[in-house]
Structure formats: structure tokens, C-alpha cells
Design a protein around this motif. Structure first.
Motif, short mmCIF file in Angstrom:
data_model
loop_
_atom_site.label_atom_id
_atom_site.label_comp_id
_atom_site.label_asym_id
_atom_site.label_seq_id
_atom_site.Cartn_x
_atom_site.Cartn_y
_atom_site.Cartn_z
N ASP A 1 0.72 -1.27 0.00
CA ASP A 1 0.05 0.03 0.05
C ASP A 1 0.85 1.24 0.06
OD1 ASP A 1 -2.34 -1.58 0.01
OD2 ASP A 1 -2.35 -1.41 2.40
N VAL A 2 0.12 2.43 -0.37
CA VAL A 2 0.98 3.81 -0.22
C VAL A 2 0.98 4.03 1.33
CG1 VAL A 2 0.72 6.21 -0.57
CG2 VAL A 2 0.09 4.51 -2.50
N SER A 3 -0.16 3.72 2.12
CA SER A 3 -0.19 3.88 3.42
C SER A 3 -1.50 3.32 4.11
CB SER A 3 -0.14 5.47 4.01
OG SER A 3 -1.39 5.87 3.60
N ALA A 4 -1.66 3.14 5.25
CA ALA A 4 -3.13 2.57 5.44
C ALA A 4 -3.24 2.84 7.02
CB ALA A 4 -2.88 0.97 5.53
N GLU A 5 -4.55 2.98 7.35
CA GLU A 5 -4.69 3.28 9.02
C GLU A 5 -6.03 2.94 9.35
OE1 GLU A 5 -3.84 7.52 9.79
OE2 GLU A 5 -5.47 8.14 8.23
N ARG A 6 -6.45 3.15 10.37
CA ARG A 6 -7.71 2.74 10.99
C ARG A 6 -8.15 3.91 11.93
NH1 ARG A 6 -10.71 -2.64 13.37
NH2 ARG A 6 -12.53 -1.59 14.42
N GLY A 7 -9.12 4.38 11.99
CA GLY A 7 -9.55 5.80 12.49
C GLY A 7 -10.95 5.58 12.90
N VAL A 8 -11.59 6.89 13.28
CA VAL A 8 -12.93 6.96 13.84
C VAL A 8 -13.69 7.87 12.86
CG1 VAL A 8 -14.12 7.71 15.83
CG2 VAL A 8 -12.09 6.39 16.14
N LEU A 9 -15.10 7.56 12.84
CA LEU A 9 -15.91 8.50 12.28
C LEU A 9 -16.88 8.97 13.47
CD1 LEU A 9 -17.52 9.48 9.56
CD2 LEU A 9 -18.87 7.56 9.73
N ARG A 10 -16.85 10.46 13.32
CA ARG A 10 -17.83 11.01 14.04
C ARG A 10 -18.87 11.75 13.49
NH1 ARG A 10 -15.58 10.67 19.26
NH2 ARG A 10 -13.45 9.83 19.28
N ASP A 11 -19.99 12.09 14.09
CA ASP A 11 -21.17 12.91 13.41
C ASP A 11 -20.74 14.39 13.60
OD1 ASP A 11 -21.89 13.56 16.07
OD2 ASP A 11 -23.66 12.28 16.07
N ILE A 12 -21.36 15.33 13.45
CA ILE A 12 -20.94 16.68 13.42
C ILE A 12 -20.94 17.38 14.99
CG2 ILE A 12 -23.53 17.67 13.39
CD1 ILE A 12 -20.66 19.05 11.51
N ASP A 13 -21.83 16.61 15.77
CA ASP A 13 -21.47 16.71 17.42
C ASP A 13 -20.46 16.06 18.00
OD1 ASP A 13 -24.14 18.29 17.17
OD2 ASP A 13 -25.09 16.55 17.36
N GLY A 14 -19.64 15.38 17.07
CA GLY A 14 -18.59 14.93 17.61
C GLY A 14 -18.82 13.34 18.33
N ASN A 15 -20.08 12.94 18.16
CA ASN A 15 -20.35 11.74 18.86
C ASN A 15 -19.92 10.33 17.84
OD1 ASN A 15 -21.92 12.71 20.89
ND2 ASN A 15 -23.61 13.14 19.32
N TYR A 16 -19.34 9.57 18.50
CA TYR A 16 -18.72 8.46 17.81
C TYR A 16 -19.87 7.42 17.15
CZ TYR A 16 -16.96 3.36 16.90
OH TYR A 16 -16.52 2.55 16.72
N VAL A 17 -19.58 7.19 15.92
CA VAL A 17 -20.45 6.72 15.12
C VAL A 17 -19.96 5.26 14.78
CG1 VAL A 17 -21.71 6.69 12.42
CG2 VAL A 17 -21.14 8.81 13.67
N MET A 18 -18.64 5.05 14.26
CA MET A 18 -18.19 3.69 14.06
C MET A 18 -16.62 3.93 13.67
SD MET A 18 -19.67 2.69 10.00
CE MET A 18 -21.53 3.31 10.80
N ASP A 19 -16.18 2.92 13.61
CA ASP A 19 -14.56 2.86 12.96
C ASP A 19 -14.36 2.87 11.74
OD1 ASP A 19 -13.64 2.55 15.80
OD2 ASP A 19 -12.34 1.28 15.43
#
Length: 740
Positions: free
Chosen positions: A271-289
Motif C-alpha cells: 500500500d501507499v499507506s493504511a490506517e484505522r480511524g474513527v468516524l464521528r457525527d457533526i456533534d463529535g459523537n462516535y459513529v463507527m470505526d
């Protein structure tokens, strides 16, 4: 502060042997390249490289070579009686305290020049003559709107640099939403892409004792919660992709050492690069990885983990890998299509489209994904940026290289939109938006119009002018026109020309032509104080070409110049030059070109392909060795753009256009100016070093300047920028103005 101009100059002067370039400072094209055995165009594949020592970035022999050429260039250009005036003029502009401090919303206050978007901060700090490395500052809304804001310093980068004996460049910060009080500060020593990460408490204005600390590396971090972060970095020496980026993500808990972190995601070494992160909504609440794997510079595998942090089950949606995730808005996933795609139901979606669909429903049944087309650009349009406020989705759109901003709403299962009443015929940039309201800030600017700041309400459409920056050069008598040039294959290529209204059509106007032409990045009309003060004000003209490879007209305009089709971009640029000459704006003795990074490659190609067209060539932080670029700095990551040198067809094309491999004996070349930075760990200084050394070996005159610090920007502070601007415009003035 280490690495200063004075220290570099003193070290260069202390060298036992200093090579002096023999070229005159006056414009000339009489020196021809002599034949040498070490010309790479004639060197068999696998043979020893006579300039191999320049590959060792900080090696003694390489740095002695650099310092000697730096000194020669400084001696020649700084002796021009205009040099000190130019440097002082641009430094005064850069350090002016009446600049607009860009307002960036953040949790009850505003930070100078930084925008918090889902925990991330972007842009640069406040810098002036006293605060060389910069201040991170905060003020209240009412104070900012008063016109005389009272700033509170959050972090003094100069004081930190002095205390730690570093030249810290504040590159970024990831802050834990929704409070955004704890931030992971990214600090680069000298402007490199590699950086350290330290946890900082913005409420207390200090680094967190025993907080998260990551040693230097090309790395990324994401907050999971207040006591947990995801870290993607080089955990084991050498455990990086061919591009030099990390591909393994681990979970790090507060109080743990790095060796206690637990792996949660691993990409592929290819790969060029790879990573795992976090998706949040506009209020900063966790949605999913989420995770992504950069397959190349154009293709990404985006995955979602709908069952939470610890789950390893991922869902990859049946979208093309060229599609890019643009946001999560009211449950809708926003994507930008960069290639045509047909859904499972047979619906055709075209490249350039912005599409939306219910994300959670799509993850439950990926085969059912049937998007709605939010916006479909015409052949003369492209979407430059997607962002959102509390309740609205906002798109920045280019129409014939002119900006507009549209606000979208999703309610009752449908979409509606309107255009914000921001200035027409200008370049608009959304500098910040508020997660807690629908307020956003936007700058308007043009070649001759300085920055003007507006506040807009993305819900009501109300627009309010806040303030304008002062003019930094005399634009009286200047005008901007847009023309079309016809490229070799008949394609119409637009370009802007900034020149005097009474410009004489006799071919004698000193003209600088610039372009970029790569990675889908558009080149837009911007207010450029250095260009205005040191060039336009003194009678020069400026042209900006919107050549293929850029993003001015969407994915097709970009893809038209990918890989073995890249000659189209070079033909486009030459067509613009020839159009300027045909209109009798300028002529070869008065025509110079300038570009950086991929634009530096463009300039290198123009130097070797059409040396007869130019009398000055400024080549900034360039790629120039297109046969070996995949083994230089982060070069392997750009094969999706340029092609693979190991592929028989792509490799043959790359060798045919590689500037380093196409300097020919017996050819008269204009005297180029190569610029780079020792700390550029993205493109790297080796390209410019070797090209300049080749010119030297072939008896060709050149200028060379390598800033010791600055990274890919080639300048770590305002003083370095002023010196670089002064050197460039003295060079251009000597070549294009002094020969009338």
C-alpha cells in the motif's frame, strides 16, 4: 535557533573549496551542453551513478556541495542592488500586523488560523517579525468582531523552540471532541513531514504531564476516547510501505508505553499507506470505526466497522476504489466519484458526481446501495471542497475556474439547495465553519483583490462582510483577462493573464508563466503579494495556465494527463506559452516559467523539451529523476499519477520525459534556478541536487539554492520565505527585464 541563514552562510564560507559558477548574471542562452560519459541519458541501467553521494541527505560530501552552491548563488544574486530592497519589501508585507487573522470556530471561542473539524486543526499560525515560528492564539467571538481582538496565547512556538533547541513548525493538532480541550499537537523539526506528537491541554495552555507522547515519525493519530488513541506509525524499524508511510494501527491507552500498544489493523506493505480511524457525527459523537488503504495515489479501499471499536468485521461498499469519502451528514454518506460507476441495479453514475446514500442501511446490505446524485458538474465545472455546518452540507464549486458556494439541506428524505451570495468572479475559500451553528467564514480574493473575509449563514443565506486586508502592491493600471490556447491535440486550455491595460503588443513584456497540472489540484486566481510587489508593480506580466492534470474541470481533466498521457499537460503548457507569444504579449527573451513540486517537474520537462521557448526557469522542490523517483523519499506513492518505471511501457515513457535523463550535448539551455530543502522528506532534495550537478558536469550554468530547513514548503518561517522570494525575483528581473 539552529539552521539559520547566517549559520548556513558562515559554514559555507568556511569551506576549503568553493565552486564558482561561471555564468553571467545577464540573460543568455549561448552556453551549450558538452558531452560527458556520466550523462544519465547515456548511462547503462545498473551502472554506477557518479552523483550517488548526493543521495546521502546529511552526508558531509553532499552538504559541502550544497553549501558551496548556496554560497555561489547568494553571492551572485544578493549583489544585485535591488536585492535588499526586494527582501525588505516582501518581509514587511509578510510580517505586517494588519493582516487578517483567520477566525476558526472552536468550543466557545476562536483560534487564530486553525479550524477544528472533527478534532483536527488546519492552516498556519500567526507569524510576524517577533514571533518567527508563530503563536497559537485564542479570542472570544465578541472580541474578534470588534475589529481589535484581544488574543490569548495558547502556545508560543518560538519559546518552545528556544527551550528545546529545535526549530519547531506547528503542523497540525487532533483534538478530542466534543470539548476539544485535549489536543494531540504535531510538531515538525524544520518542517519535515515526519513529526512528534504531544498531548496538550488548551484550557490550561500547557502540555499534559505524563500525557500521550509519540517520537518523531511519519504517523497519524485518532482519538477513540479521552484515554485511548489509535496510532499508525513505524512500530518496527523498516516496517513501512515502499512509500515510507506506516500501515499498522495500534490502540494505545493512557499511561501505556509504545511497546504495550495492541495492534488492531494492518494494511499491506504494498500500500501507499493504511490506517484505522474513527468516524464521528457533526456533534463529535462516535459513529463507527473506519479504515483506509491507499492502494496508489488514485485508489483507496475504504472500510467501515459498524459493530464498534473492538470489532474486526469490516464492510467494504461496492463503490469504485477511485471514489472518495466526503463526509457523514444526517446519516447520509457523501462520496465524490472520480470514475464512472454502475450500481447493482444498473444505474449509471458519472465521474465528478457527488452522491449520497443512507450509510447504515448500505452497510447492512451493501448490494442495495443506490445513491442519489446530489450534484453533477458540467464539463466546465468541478467540486473543489465538501464540508458541513451544524445542519447544512456545503459545496465549493468551480465554474470556468471561478468559485461559487452552495448550501444543501437533507430533510423529509429529500435534498434542497441554494447559492450563497458571496462575491462573483473571485476565488472563494471556506476558512472555517461552526459545528454548533450554521455559521461559516469565507475568504474572497483575486489576482488584484486582496483577501476579504465574509461571515455567512449556511441555513438562512445571510452574508456579511467582516473586513478586507490592505492592498500590498499598487494595482493601478493592471487588469486580468482569461484566454484560451489550443493544445497540440486541439484541446482548448484556459489561462489567466495579469498585465497592464496599456501593455505594448510588441513581444517585450517580461512575463512569468506558471502552472501545476497534476493530482487533480486546480490552480486559481489568488492575491500574491510577493508577485504583485516585486513583479507586477515593476511592469512585469503574469500568466497562470489551467493545464490538464489539474482539477479545474473535474476528474476527466485530471485523468487526461495521467501516466503515459502526461505529455498532454506539457503540450498544454507549451501551447499557452506560444499563445502569449502569438498575441505579442511577450517573446522568448522575456518569457520565464516557475513551478513547484509536480509543477517543478513540469518546469524541468519544459527546460529539456523546449529550451528554445524560455529565458528563465525556476524549478522549486521538484521531481526530476522520473526513472528512479519511486526509490526517492515518498516517490513510490505517486505511481498512480506518473506510472511505474519498472513497467515496460510506462517506464519507457517516463525515461522519455525525465528531465534528469534528457539533458543533451550540443543544446543551448536557459540558465535554470533550482530550489529545494534539505528537510524535504516528501519529494526530497536529491532530484534538484543531481540535476544541478549534471548541469555542472556538462558545463552548463545554473543557480542552486537549498534551504537547510523548511520541508517541502522550502521555508520554515517568514524570513526564509522573504529571502527565497527576493532571490527568485532578482533572478527573473535579471533574465527578463534587464535585457530590453
Amino acid at each position: 535557533m539552529r539552521g539559520t541563514f547566517l549559520n548556513s552562510l558562515m559554514m559555507a564560507m568556511a569551506l576549503a573549496t568553493v565552486t564558482t559558477m561561471t555564468a553571467s548574471a545577464q540573460p543568455q542562452m549561448t552556453t551549450v551542453a558538452k558531452a560527458i560519459d556520466s550523462n544519465p541519458s547515456k548511462t547503462p541501467k545498473g551502472a554506477a551513478d557518479p552523483r550517488d553521494y548526493l543521495n546521502e541527505i546529511d552526508g558531509d560530501k553532499a552538504m559541502n556541495w550544497v553549501k558551496a552552491r548556496n554560497l555561489s548563488t547568494l553571492n551572485r544574486l544578493s549583489k544585485d542592488p535591488r536585492y535588499r530592497e526586494y527582501q525588505a519589501d516582501i518581509l514587511k508585507i509578510l510580517q505586517a500586523t494588519d493582516r487578517i487573522a483567520s477566525p476558526r470556530f472552536m468550543h466557545g471561542g476562536m483560534f487564530d488560523n486553525y479550524s477544528f473539524m472533527h478534532g483536527s486543526i488546519f492552516d498556519s499560525l500567526w507569524q510576524d517579525g517577533t514571533h518567527v515560528q508563530g503563536l497559537w492564539r485564542r479570542t472570544a467571538w465578541e472580541s474578534y468582531m470588534s475589529g481589535n481582538p484581544q488574543w490569548r496565547t495558547i502556545l508560543d512556538i518560538d519559546a518552545l523552540s528556544k527551550a528545546e533547541g529545535k526549530t519547531w513548525v506547528f503542523e497540525d493538532a487532533d483534538c478530542m471532541p466534543p470539548a476539544n480541550n485535549l489536543c494531540l499537537i504535531h510538531l515538525s523539526d524544520g518542517g519535515k513531514d515526519a513529526h512528534v506528537v504531544r498531548e496538550f491541554d488548551v484550557t490550561k495552555g500547557q502540555f499534559v504531564k505524563d500525557g500521550f507522547v509519540l517520537p518523531e515519525g511519519k504517523q497519524s493519530v485518532s482519538w477513540v476516547d479521552e484515554n485511548t488513541i489509535y496510532v499508525t506509525r513505524e512500530w518496527t524499524p523498516g516496517d513501512v510501505t515502499a512509500s515510507g508511510y506506516a500501515y499498522v494501527t495500534k490502540v494505545l491507552k493512557r499511561g501505556q508505553s509504545l511497546d504495550q500498544a495492541v495492534e488492531i489493523f494492518r494494511g499491506d506493505k504494498k500500500d501507499v499507506s493504511a490506517e484505522r480511524g474513527v468516524l464521528r457525527d457533526i456533534d463529535g459523537n462516535y459513529v463507527m470505526d473506519t479504515s483506509h488503504r491507499g492502494l496508489d495515489s488514485s485508489n483507496i479501499e475504504q472500510a467501515f466497522y459498524p459493530n464498534g471499536h473492538t470489532d474486526t468485521h469490516k464492510v467494504v461498499l461496492p463503490l469504485p476504489t477511485t471514489a472518495t469519502f466526503g463526509g457523514y451528514y444526517k446519516g447520509q454518506a457523501i462520496y465524490r466519484l472520480k470514475s464512472d460507476w454502475t450500481s447493482a441495479k444498473g444505474t449509471a453514475f458519472h465521474n465528478g458526481a457527488i452522491i449520497t446514500f443512507d450509510l447504515k442501511a448500505a452497510l447492512a446490505d451493501p448490494a442495495s446501495v443506490e445513491p442519489f446524485v446530489l450534484f453533477m458538474p458540467s464539463e466546465h465545472q468541478s467540486v473543489e471542497r465538501i464540508t458541513q455546518t451544524k445542519n447544512r452540507l456545503v459545496l465549493s464549486i468551480l465554474s470556468n475556474v471561478i468559485s461559487e458556494v452552495r448550501s444543501f439541506d437533507f430533510s423529509n428524505g429529500g435534498w434542497s439547495s441554494f447559492k450563497l451570495a458571496l462575491p462573483e468572479n473571485s476565488t472563494l475559500s471556506m476558512t472555517s465553519r461552526d459545528n454548533d451553528s450554521d455559521q461559516l467564514f469565507a475568504f474572497s480574493q483575486g489576482f488584484l483583490e486582496p483577501l476579504t473575509l465574509f461571515r455567512a449563514d449556511a441555513a438562512s443565506g445571510k452574508v456579511e462582510k467582516i473586513r478586507s486586508a490592505p492592498e500590498r502592491f499598487d494595482a493601478e493600471g493592471l487588469q486580468v483577462k482569461q484566454f484560451l490556447a489550443t493544445s497540440k491535440d486541439g484541446t482548448k486550455v484556459p489561462y489567466f493573464l495579469v498585465a497592464r491595460k496599456d501593455v505594448k503588443l510588441d513581444g517585450t513584456s517580461p512575463t512569468i508563466l506558471s502552472a501545476y497540472g497534476g493530482f487533480g489540484i486546480p490552480m486559481l486566481p489568488n492575491y500574491l503579494p510577493a508577485l504583485g510587489k516585486l513583479w507586477l508593480e515593476k511592469g512585469g506580466a503574469y500568466a497562470l495556465a489551467n493545464i490538464r492534470g489539474g482539477g479545474e474541470f473535474g476528474p476527466k481533466w485530471h485523468e487526461a494527463a495521467l501516466k503515459t498521457h502526461r505529455q498532454r499537460a506539457y503540450d498544454d503548457f507549451q501551447a499557452v506559452a506560444q499563445d502569449l507569444i502569438a498575441r505579442k504579449i511577450t517573446s522568448t527573451p522575456h518569457l520565464g516559467i516557475m513551478g513547484s513540486s509536480n509543477g517543478g517537474l513540469l518546469m524541468g520537462v519544459q527546460l529539456t523539451e523546449r529550451p528554445d521557448l524560455w529565458n528563465a526557469v525556476v524549478i522549486q522542490v521538484p521531481l526530476l529523476d522520473m526513472v528512479n523517483f519511486t526509490h526517492m523519499a515518498a516517490g513510490a506513492s505517486w505511481q498512480g499519477e506518473y506510472g511505474n518505471p519498472e513497467d515496460p511501457v510506462e517506464g519507457a515513457f517516463l525515461r522519455s520525459i525525465s528531465p534528469y535523463h534528457n539533458v543533451r550535448a550540443g543544446v543551448a539551455y536557459p540558465e535554470p534556478f533550482f530550489e529545494t530543502s534539505t528537510t524535504d522528506d516528501r519529494v526530497g532534495p536529491v532530484h534538484a541536487r543531481k540535476m544541478a550537478a549534471l548541469f555542472e558536469d556538462m558545463g552548463l550554468p545554473f543557480y542552486y539554492y537549498e534551504n537547510i530547513e523548511g520541508g517541502h514548503a522550502a521555508a520554515a518561517n517568514l524570513q526564509e520565505r522573504a529571502r527565497r522570494d527576493a532571490l527568485e525575483f532578482i533572478y527573473m528581473s535579471q533574465k527578463l527585464m534587464d535585457n530590453k
